[in-house]
Design a protein around this motif. Sequence first.
Motif, PDB file in Angstrom:
ATOM      1  N   LEU A  28     -40.973  -0.168   4.943  1.00  0.00           N
ATOM      2  CA  LEU A  28     -42.321   0.218   4.553  1.00  0.00           C
ATOM      3  C   LEU A  28     -42.726  -0.646   3.369  1.00  0.00           C
ATOM      4  N   GLN A  29     -43.865  -1.303   3.506  1.00  0.00           N
ATOM      5  CA  GLN A  29     -44.358  -2.186   2.449  1.00  0.00           C
ATOM      6  C   GLN A  29     -45.854  -1.969   2.282  1.00  0.00           C
ATOM      7  N   TRP A  30     -46.341  -2.311   1.087  1.00  0.00           N
ATOM      8  CA  TRP A  30     -47.780  -2.345   0.840  1.00  0.00           C
ATOM      9  C   TRP A  30     -48.281  -3.730   1.206  1.00  0.00           C
ATOM     10  N   GLU A  31     -49.381  -3.780   1.973  1.00  0.00           N
ATOM     11  CA  GLU A  31     -49.971  -5.058   2.335  1.00  0.00           C
ATOM     12  C   GLU A  31     -51.491  -4.949   2.268  1.00  0.00           C
ATOM     13  N   ARG A  32     -52.112  -6.062   1.993  1.00  0.00           N
ATOM     14  CA  ARG A  32     -53.574  -6.126   2.012  1.00  0.00           C
ATOM     15  C   ARG A  32     -53.980  -7.047   3.155  1.00  0.00           C
ATOM     16  N   PRO A  33     -54.419  -6.461   4.278  1.00  0.00           N
ATOM     17  CA  PRO A  33     -54.811  -7.288   5.422  1.00  0.00           C
ATOM     18  C   PRO A  33     -56.040  -8.148   5.078  1.00  0.00           C
ATOM     19  N   PRO A  34     -56.213  -9.261   5.777  1.00  0.00           N
ATOM     20  CA  PRO A  34     -57.410 -10.087   5.563  1.00  0.00           C
ATOM     21  C   PRO A  34     -58.674  -9.261   5.796  1.00  0.00           C
ATOM     22  N   PHE A  35     -59.688  -9.494   5.009  1.00  0.00           N
ATOM     23  CA  PHE A  35     -60.998  -8.848   5.114  1.00  0.00           C
ATOM     24  C   PHE A  35     -60.960  -7.362   4.791  1.00  0.00           C
ATOM     25  N   SER A  36     -59.899  -6.887   4.180  1.00  0.00           N
ATOM     26  CA  SER A  36     -59.769  -5.479   3.817  1.00  0.00           C
ATOM     27  C   SER A  36     -60.059  -5.309   2.334  1.00  0.00           C
ATOM     28  N   LYS A  37     -60.660  -4.169   1.996  1.00  0.00           N
ATOM     29  CA  LYS A  37     -60.963  -3.884   0.596  1.00  0.00           C
ATOM     30  C   LYS A  37     -59.757  -3.344  -0.156  1.00  0.00           C
TER      31      LYS A  37
END
Length: 136
Positions: A37-46
């Motif tokens: 389990l990881q934190w990720e910021r997908p492209p185009f996501s706020k």
Amino acid sequence: MTFALHAFLGPDSPEISNESLAADLRELFEDAAGFTLQWERPPFSKGSTLALRWGAWLTRVAYEESETVAEDARFVHRLIGGSVPFDLSAVARRVRVVFGDDDAREYTNQVVDLMVYLEEIEGVIVFDAQQGDVMR
């Protein structure tokens, strides 16, 4: 084929955050082979989402609270009408789960476990966007 579930949190639902989801999901899958389990910021996501992986297979989970969620809830309310125990048109909180492709059905158990987890949240309505209906 990817698919998404929207767990709309009603007035009786507990307080939820991405952090509480992360803790719950770590506990739920702590013994599962290959789970991360990881934190990720997908492209185009706020914002960041939780990325749950079993090997190369990915599921994204996010707590959301916004006007966009409220708009989606009003749409679902118009779509399914009075078949739910509370007025969805007043909801602005949800947990959104997006499942990765699993045509070989290797991760069916994980999908079911996540569905059960969502359904067990007090005061939740789980909407299957692909079927256009509430999970029962």
